[in-house]
Scaffold this motif. Structure first.
Motif, PDB file in Angstrom:
ATOM      1  N   VAL A  28     -17.518  -0.432  36.036  1.00 50.89           N
ATOM      2  CA  VAL A  28     -16.887  -0.843  35.095  1.00 50.89           C
ATOM      3  C   VAL A  28     -15.222  -0.428  35.187  1.00 50.89           C
ATOM      4  N   LEU A  29     -14.552  -1.357  34.784  1.00 46.36           N
ATOM      5  CA  LEU A  29     -13.057  -1.219  34.791  1.00 46.36           C
ATOM      6  C   LEU A  29     -12.182  -1.544  33.511  1.00 46.36           C
ATOM      7  N   LEU A  30     -11.734  -0.595  32.751  1.00 48.00           N
ATOM      8  CA  LEU A  30     -11.546  -0.732  31.448  1.00 48.00           C
ATOM      9  C   LEU A  30     -10.238  -0.445  31.554  1.00 48.00           C
ATOM     10  N   LEU A  31      -9.467  -1.515  30.900  1.00 42.21           N
ATOM     11  CA  LEU A  31      -7.807  -2.010  30.996  1.00 42.21           C
ATOM     12  C   LEU A  31      -7.403  -2.188  29.304  1.00 42.21           C
ATOM     13  N   HIS A  32      -6.045  -1.160  29.612  1.00 36.94           N
ATOM     14  CA  HIS A  32      -5.636  -0.903  28.236  1.00 36.94           C
ATOM     15  C   HIS A  32      -4.264  -1.824  28.223  1.00 36.94           C
ATOM     16  N   GLY A  33      -4.171  -1.697  26.124  1.00 40.38           N
ATOM     17  CA  GLY A  33      -1.914  -2.358  26.198  1.00 40.38           C
ATOM     18  C   GLY A  33      -1.657  -2.361  27.066  1.00 40.38           C
ATOM     19  N   ILE A  34      -0.384  -2.873  26.760  1.00 42.57           N
ATOM     20  CA  ILE A  34       1.021  -2.392  26.592  1.00 42.57           C
ATOM     21  C   ILE A  34       1.521  -1.699  25.584  1.00 42.57           C
ATOM     22  N   GLY A  35       1.826  -0.564  26.095  1.00 44.43           N
ATOM     23  CA  GLY A  35       2.550   0.700  25.385  1.00 44.43           C
ATOM     24  C   GLY A  35       1.321   1.778  25.287  1.00 44.43           C
ATOM     25  N   ARG A  36       0.036   1.094  25.476  1.00 51.09           N
ATOM     26  CA  ARG A  36      -1.035   2.353  24.693  1.00 51.09           C
ATOM     27  C   ARG A  36      -1.536   2.788  26.001  1.00 51.09           C
ATOM     28  N   THR A  37      -2.486   3.086  26.293  1.00 49.75           N
ATOM     29  CA  THR A  37      -3.768   4.604  27.271  1.00 49.75           C
ATOM     30  C   THR A  37      -4.991   4.271  27.748  1.00 49.75           C
ATOM     31  N   MET A  38      -5.469   4.807  28.375  1.00 45.95           N
ATOM     32  CA  MET A  38      -6.693   4.739  28.239  1.00 45.95           C
ATOM     33  C   MET A  38      -7.699   5.543  27.486  1.00 45.95           C
ATOM     34  N   ARG A  39      -6.865   6.046  26.299  1.00 46.82           N
ATOM     35  CA  ARG A  39      -8.075   6.643  25.409  1.00 46.82           C
ATOM     36  C   ARG A  39      -7.823   6.025  24.215  1.00 46.82           C
ATOM     37  N   ASP A  40      -7.462   4.263  24.593  1.00 46.79           N
ATOM     38  CA  ASP A  40      -7.777   4.068  23.531  1.00 46.79           C
ATOM     39  C   ASP A  40      -9.695   3.029  24.031  1.00 46.79           C
ATOM     40  N   PHE A  41      -9.901   3.502  25.116  1.00 47.38           N
ATOM     41  CA  PHE A  41     -11.585   3.573  25.283  1.00 47.38           C
ATOM     42  C   PHE A  41     -12.203   4.615  25.335  1.00 47.38           C
ATOM     43  N   ASP A  42     -11.756   5.447  24.696  1.00 51.17           N
ATOM     44  CA  ASP A  42     -12.746   6.674  25.289  1.00 51.17           C
ATOM     45  C   ASP A  42     -14.147   6.419  24.417  1.00 51.17           C
ATOM     46  N   ASP A  43     -13.768   5.884  23.215  1.00 48.48           N
ATOM     47  CA  ASP A  43     -15.361   6.083  22.714  1.00 48.48           C
ATOM     48  C   ASP A  43     -16.407   5.345  23.677  1.00 48.48           C
ATOM     49  N   LEU A  44     -15.725   3.638  23.605  1.00 42.22           N
ATOM     50  CA  LEU A  44     -16.671   3.035  24.949  1.00 42.22           C
ATOM     51  C   LEU A  44     -17.249   3.487  25.995  1.00 42.22           C
ATOM     52  N   HIS A  45     -16.065   4.299  26.545  1.00 44.53           N
ATOM     53  CA  HIS A  45     -16.163   4.738  27.979  1.00 44.53           C
ATOM     54  C   HIS A  45     -17.165   5.801  27.596  1.00 44.53           C
ATOM     55  N   GLU A  46     -17.503   6.272  26.549  1.00 46.58           N
ATOM     56  CA  GLU A  46     -18.917   7.508  26.825  1.00 46.58           C
ATOM     57  C   GLU A  46     -20.176   6.753  26.737  1.00 46.58           C
TER      58      GLU A  46
END
Length: 292
Positions: A28-46
């Motif tokens: 699975v690969l999680l891709l964030h939005g403009i001006g954002r980072t992968m931290r927007d997916f921390d909970d979903l990643h876990e």
């Protein structure tokens, strides 16, 4: 907000890229939005890492990743996805999950290399309409955009609060991290280049949107598209456009939710993803489930 683990780094096309990799199973690969980072997916990643091999990545020039030398166009960002998957050794089709700009990047990669994509999970994705928050439209005016991007705690707080319907999600920790990222020396340039290449003062550019959607329509990929009905960045009306263009996609509208359902409605979205991947190309869902 889950405390992030220490990030890892990988070299992609000669540039340092910040990412996280956890779990075992299908990729699975999680891709964030403009001006954002992968931290927007921390909970979903876990959550996903309990069943999948999950990759979260900072796109070039965002978070802990160095900028790329190429222009910040959608084809170049889509090409980065392929180069990243090569660098980390993903040699089977991956489930792509993208939020906002990350959704458009996922679609771009899918139309370029469809054999490498198992499914598309699109969270309030850019591309289904021209309307976008005035703040992003103003970034197309570069001199004015630079003024808007001057880092301050006030501007970081304003931007963070605009992402959520429930202000409780715009935590002091999230605001502090957003300010930290905004202060990076290349942050404003990367944001302005991305906004300039993908939008105008009138909104998201129709040329790349129409070209991308015409190609996505021809794909035979399981696709899930979700939106929040209180999205202030990309309006929920775009979901109707997505339903019209991709009638075979599963769609869902979250009530009382902003631009980031993966955070604001994290548990529900996680369950929805698991059901979607388990069932394959499902029927369309048009009504928000009642809250439990």
């Amino acid at each position: 907000m889950t405390a992030p683990r220490r990030p890892r780094h990988v070299t992609v096309a000669g540039r340092r890229v910040c990412h996280r990799v956890d779990g075992d199973g299908p990729p699975v690969l999680l891709l964030h939005g403009i001006g954002r980072t992968m931290r927007d997916f921390d909970d979903l990643h876990e959550r996903l890492a309990q069943r999948f091999r999950v990759h979260s990545v900072d796109l070039p020039g965002y978070g802990g990743s160095l900028p790329m030398a190429a222009p910040y166009t959608l084809p170049e960002l889509g090409g980065f996805v392929g180069r990243y998957l090569d660098a980390v050794g993903v040699d089977q089709p991956a489930h792509l999950v993208g939020n906002s700009l990350g959704g458009a990047v996922a679609m771009q990669f899918a139309v370029t290399e469809p054999a490498r994509v198992a499914s598309l999970g699109l969270i309030t994705p850019a591309g289904f309409g021209k309307e976008v928050t005035i703040l992003l439209r103003l970034l197309a005016l570069r001199p004015f955009g630079r003024l808007l991007l001057r880092p301050s705690r006030w501007s970081a707080g304003r931007a963070e609060r605009a992402l959520f319907h429930d202000p409780a999600f715009a935590t002091a920790e999230r605001i502090a991290y957003a300010l930290e990222i905004a202060r990076q020396p290349h942050a404003a340039r990367v944001m302005l280049e991305t906004a300039h290449n993908l939008g105008t003062l009138r909104g998201i550019s129709p040329q790349w949107r129409e070209e991308l959607l015409a190609r996505v329509e021809k794909l035979d990929l399981p696709t899930l598209i979700v939106w929040g009905d209180r999205d202030l960045i990309l309006p929920a009306a775009h979901l109707e456009a997505a339903r019209a263009r991709l009638p075979r996609a599963r769609t869902h509208l979250f009530t009382d939710c902003g631009h980031m359902p993966q955070i604001e409605r994290g548990e529900e979205f996680h369950r929805m993803l698991l059901d979607f991947w388990k069932e394959g190309p499902p029927a369309e869902v048009r009504v928000d489930a009642a809250r439990s």
